[in-house]
Design an enzyme around this catalytic site. Structure first.
Site, PDB file in Angstrom:
ATOM      1  N   ASP A  13       0.818  -1.224   0.000  1.00  0.00           N
ATOM      2  CA  ASP A  13       0.000   0.000   0.000  1.00  0.00           C
ATOM      3  C   ASP A  13       0.845   1.264   0.000  1.00  0.00           C
ATOM      4  O   ASP A  13       0.424   2.306   0.507  1.00  0.00           O
ATOM      5  CB  ASP A  13      -0.958   0.022   1.207  1.00  0.00           C
ATOM      6  CG  ASP A  13      -1.764  -1.254   1.294  1.00  0.00           C
ATOM      7  OD1 ASP A  13      -2.267  -1.682   0.246  1.00  0.00           O
ATOM      8  OD2 ASP A  13      -1.884  -1.817   2.394  1.00  0.00           O
ATOM      9  N   GLY A  15       1.743   2.928  -2.634  1.00  0.00           N
ATOM     10  CA  GLY A  15       1.318   3.834  -3.711  1.00  0.00           C
ATOM     11  C   GLY A  15       1.950   3.462  -5.045  1.00  0.00           C
ATOM     12  O   GLY A  15       2.165   4.327  -5.897  1.00  0.00           O
ATOM     13  N   LYS A  16       2.210   2.168  -5.216  1.00  0.00           N
ATOM     14  CA  LYS A  16       2.859   1.716  -6.455  1.00  0.00           C
ATOM     15  C   LYS A  16       2.009   2.035  -7.681  1.00  0.00           C
ATOM     16  O   LYS A  16       2.518   2.423  -8.716  1.00  0.00           O
ATOM     17  CB  LYS A  16       3.115   0.198  -6.394  1.00  0.00           C
ATOM     18  CG  LYS A  16       4.164  -0.192  -5.373  1.00  0.00           C
ATOM     19  CD  LYS A  16       4.287  -1.685  -5.259  1.00  0.00           C
ATOM     20  CE  LYS A  16       3.116  -2.365  -4.586  1.00  0.00           C
ATOM     21  NZ  LYS A  16       2.936  -2.076  -3.168  1.00  0.00           N
ATOM     22  N   ASN A  38      -5.075 -10.091  -4.384  1.00  0.00           N
ATOM     23  CA  ASN A  38      -4.907  -9.574  -3.019  1.00  0.00           C
ATOM     24  C   ASN A  38      -4.431  -8.119  -3.069  1.00  0.00           C
ATOM     25  O   ASN A  38      -4.597  -7.363  -2.124  1.00  0.00           O
ATOM     26  CB  ASN A  38      -3.933 -10.443  -2.199  1.00  0.00           C
ATOM     27  CG  ASN A  38      -2.633 -10.767  -2.925  1.00  0.00           C
ATOM     28  OD1 ASN A  38      -2.497 -10.541  -4.118  1.00  0.00           O
ATOM     29  ND2 ASN A  38      -1.684 -11.303  -2.191  1.00  0.00           N
ATOM     30  N   GLY A  40      -4.284  -4.160  -4.416  1.00  0.00           N
ATOM     31  CA  GLY A  40      -5.230  -3.133  -4.861  1.00  0.00           C
ATOM     32  C   GLY A  40      -4.430  -1.897  -5.193  1.00  0.00           C
ATOM     33  O   GLY A  40      -3.928  -1.225  -4.297  1.00  0.00           O
ATOM     34  N   HIS A  41      -4.250  -1.631  -6.473  1.00  0.00           N
ATOM     35  CA  HIS A  41      -3.440  -0.482  -6.889  1.00  0.00           C
ATOM     36  C   HIS A  41      -4.362   0.654  -7.312  1.00  0.00           C
ATOM     37  O   HIS A  41      -5.085   0.545  -8.291  1.00  0.00           O
ATOM     38  CB  HIS A  41      -2.497  -0.885  -8.034  1.00  0.00           C
ATOM     39  CG  HIS A  41      -1.430  -1.844  -7.587  1.00  0.00           C
ATOM     40  ND1 HIS A  41      -0.622  -2.534  -8.443  1.00  0.00           N
ATOM     41  CD2 HIS A  41      -1.050  -2.219  -6.345  1.00  0.00           C
ATOM     42  CE1 HIS A  41       0.218  -3.280  -7.747  1.00  0.00           C
ATOM     43  NE2 HIS A  41      -0.019  -3.114  -6.474  1.00  0.00           N
ATOM     44  N   GLN A 224       2.158  -5.870  -3.275  1.00  0.00           N
ATOM     45  CA  GLN A 224       2.474  -5.969  -1.834  1.00  0.00           C
ATOM     46  C   GLN A 224       3.783  -5.232  -1.527  1.00  0.00           C
ATOM     47  O   GLN A 224       4.110  -4.294  -2.244  1.00  0.00           O
ATOM     48  CB  GLN A 224       2.526  -7.433  -1.372  1.00  0.00           C
ATOM     49  CG  GLN A 224       1.174  -8.136  -1.341  1.00  0.00           C
ATOM     50  CD  GLN A 224       0.758  -8.726  -2.678  1.00  0.00           C
ATOM     51  OE1 GLN A 224       1.550  -9.359  -3.317  1.00  0.00           O
ATOM     52  NE2 GLN A 224      -0.469  -8.499  -3.068  1.00  0.00           N
ATOM     53  N   THR A 239       2.735 -12.672   2.588  1.00  0.00           N
ATOM     54  CA  THR A 239       1.992 -13.254   1.473  1.00  0.00           C
ATOM     55  C   THR A 239       2.794 -14.453   0.954  1.00  0.00           C
ATOM     56  O   THR A 239       3.797 -14.843   1.555  1.00  0.00           O
ATOM     57  CB  THR A 239       1.676 -12.193   0.396  1.00  0.00           C
ATOM     58  OG1 THR A 239       0.711 -12.744  -0.509  1.00  0.00           O
ATOM     59  CG2 THR A 239       2.905 -11.714  -0.354  1.00  0.00           C
ATOM     60  N   GLY A 302     -11.037  -3.059   2.221  1.00  0.00           N
ATOM     61  CA  GLY A 302     -11.657  -1.952   2.937  1.00  0.00           C
ATOM     62  C   GLY A 302     -11.304  -1.922   4.420  1.00  0.00           C
ATOM     63  O   GLY A 302     -11.788  -1.067   5.161  1.00  0.00           O
ATOM     64  N   ARG A 303     -10.434  -2.845   4.867  1.00  0.00           N
ATOM     65  CA  ARG A 303     -10.070  -2.864   6.294  1.00  0.00           C
ATOM     66  C   ARG A 303      -9.240  -1.632   6.643  1.00  0.00           C
ATOM     67  O   ARG A 303      -8.406  -1.194   5.845  1.00  0.00           O
ATOM     68  CB  ARG A 303      -9.217  -4.105   6.611  1.00  0.00           C
ATOM     69  CG  ARG A 303      -9.953  -5.403   6.485  1.00  0.00           C
ATOM     70  CD  ARG A 303      -9.024  -6.586   6.767  1.00  0.00           C
ATOM     71  NE  ARG A 303      -8.028  -6.758   5.713  1.00  0.00           N
ATOM     72  CZ  ARG A 303      -7.102  -7.716   5.711  1.00  0.00           C
ATOM     73  NH1 ARG A 303      -7.016  -8.570   6.712  1.00  0.00           N
ATOM     74  NH2 ARG A 303      -6.246  -7.828   4.726  1.00  0.00           N
ATOM     75  N   LYS A 331       3.090  10.258   0.275  1.00  0.00           N
ATOM     76  CA  LYS A 331       2.209  10.730   1.346  1.00  0.00           C
ATOM     77  C   LYS A 331       2.871  11.643   2.372  1.00  0.00           C
ATOM     78  O   LYS A 331       2.475  11.658   3.548  1.00  0.00           O
ATOM     79  CB  LYS A 331       1.560   9.530   2.038  1.00  0.00           C
ATOM     80  CG  LYS A 331       0.521   8.852   1.136  1.00  0.00           C
ATOM     81  CD  LYS A 331      -0.394   7.953   1.906  1.00  0.00           C
ATOM     82  CE  LYS A 331      -1.732   7.790   1.228  1.00  0.00           C
ATOM     83  NZ  LYS A 331      -2.662   6.926   1.921  1.00  0.00           N
TER      84      LYS A 331
END
Ligand code: IMP
Length: 423
Positions: A13, A15-16, A38, A40-41, A224, A239, A302-303, A331
């Site tokens: 997560d 920001g790839k 698994n 989410g980009h 990941q 993973t 969404g966790r 960020k």
């Protein structure tokens, strides 16, 4: 001609998706080398926000071909949903997206096995995304798996049946209450496979070899992050693939001597979803602020993501394992307004101060040692060039570059493509 890599250096997560999207204009081919849905980009451009799971992040750029490599695991049902969501962009998917025949398939029963395995672990659960990733890679290394190329053979449904039957027996072995209707899941699966078969399947290692010979520029996109790597991550809370640089060689068939730049992405702080140790995790208002301002929710599940200070011990480890040649800090804008910032520069490990990443970083063994720095209060999100960055942020960046011994070439100040500062 070298193949450049783009890797997440923390627990994913970082920001790839955004950075691949920004860099794609310099590349002819974007190739994903491991993981599956698994991931989410998230990409944001022209007021549009789009999340990709298996499809490489170069899909929106006209000039780029996107390759799903042999190291990736593909769920036809999720893949179909991703393609459906792309329909409104009118992309020529058949000529822009190629899938390796050697990539493995996630079957509906792999997802069920993932759920059964997690349920059986109780409190020790990994926090899997439950997309069937672990069981699919287990079948791959156990030499039982089904691959994309199998779908071109006439007997693929027999192969499917015998594997699914075996999985059903394994699910009952777990002795947990998993409710499912396999006939329904299979109907979706078979329909999605029919759609998948309309796409372009290739021998991707050959395609990439010829592309290199022809002087094409290739970017290998990881999913990941390094601390979720099956070998070098915080095992067993990891993973099931090699997320680190070497994974690009095995996951694409690119020779190690063909690897060029290794671009490592990290957040100016740290996040983690799922279970597992996280030495710099915050349970106070600071952590809550990072989560809220940074909108730290998993793009796949969404966790809420767990948040904490930047961990330089872990980041140095990732930089070394991957051979990172340039860094990208994401960020930084989320940290605006913190009076003081902390950076973990060492661990107190079993009574001793250490600066390397040890075998076990569980809280009972590790407490972080922090350096404190001044924060900045300026809003960074409208800044467009490095000379606008506040002094305290430049000091933060200088400190990190000195510690990590690698230049920070990009500072991202917001989710949009345009909010990207080059240094
Ligand atoms: P799995 O890969 O779904 O089995 O999940 C294993 C661990 O990796 C869990 O802690 C997940 O939350 C984490 N994980 C998997 N994919 C991602 C990702 O793309 N970003 C962040 N964490 C992930």
């Amino acid at each position: 001609m070298a193949v450049d890599l783009l890797l997440g250096l923390q627990w994913g997560d970082e920001g790839k998706g955004k950075i691949v999207d920004v860099l794609t204009q310099d590349y002819d081919i974007i190739a994903r080398f491991q993981g599956g849905p698994n991931a989410g980009h998230t990409l944001e451009f022209d007021g549009i926000k789009h999340v990709l799971h298996t499809i490489p992040s170069g899909i929106f750029h006209e000039n780029a071909v996107n390759v799903v490599g042999n190291g990736v695991v593909i769920d036809p049902v999720i893949f179909q949903k991703e393609l459906d969501a792309l329909k409104k962009f009118n992309l020529d998917i058949k000529s822009k997206l190629f899938i390796s025949r050697k990539a493995h398939l996630i079957l509906p029963t792999h997802r069920l096995l993932d759920a059964a395995s997690e349920a059986s672990k109780g409190k020790a659960k990994i926090g899997s995304t439950l997309k069937g990733i672990g069981p699919t890679y287990m079948d791959k290394t156990g030499r039982n798996g089904m691959r994309i190329g199998d779908l071109e053979l006439s007997d693929w449904k027999e192969k499917y049946r015998s594997l699914a039957n075996k999985h059903e027996a394994m699910i009952s072995f777990y002795d947990v209450d998993i409710q499912y209707d396999l006939a329904e899941l299979e109907a979706d699966f078979f329909k999605a496979v029919d759609e998948l078969k309309q796409l372009t399947f290739i021998d991707s290692e050959e395609y990439l070899y010829q592309a290199q010979k022809a002087g094409k520029k290739i970017l290998a996109e990881g999913a990941q992050g390094s601390l979720l790597d099956i070998d070098f991550g915080t095992y067993p809370f990891v993973t099931s693939s090699n997320t680190t640089a070497a994974g690009a060689c095995t996951g694409l068939g690119v020779a190690p001597n063909q690897i060029g730049d290794v671009k490592g992405i990290f957040k100016a702080y740290t996040t983690r979803v799922g279970s597992g140790p996280f030495p710099t995790e915050l349970f106070d208002e600071d952590g809550e602020t990072m989560g809220r301002v940074g909108n730290e929710f998993g793009a796949t599940t969404g966790r809420p993501r767990r948040c904490g200070w930047l961990d330089l011990v872990a980041l140095k480890y990732a930089v070394r394992v991957n051979g990172v040649t340039e860094l990208m800090m994401m960020k930084g804008d989320v940290l605006s307004g913190f009076k003081k910032l902390k950076v973990c520069t060492a661990y107190n490990y079993k009574g001793e101060q250490i600066e390397h990443f040890p075998f076990n970083i569980e809280a009972e063994n590790v407490t972080p040692v922090y350096s404190e720095m001044d924060g900045w209060k300026e809003d960074l999100t409208k800044m467009t060039s490095a000379d606008q960055l506040p002094k305290a942020l430049n000091e933060y960046i200088d400190f990190l570059e000195k510690e990590l011994e690698v230049p920070i070439k990009i500072v991202s100040v917001g989710p949009d493509r345009t909010q990207t500062i080059l240094r």
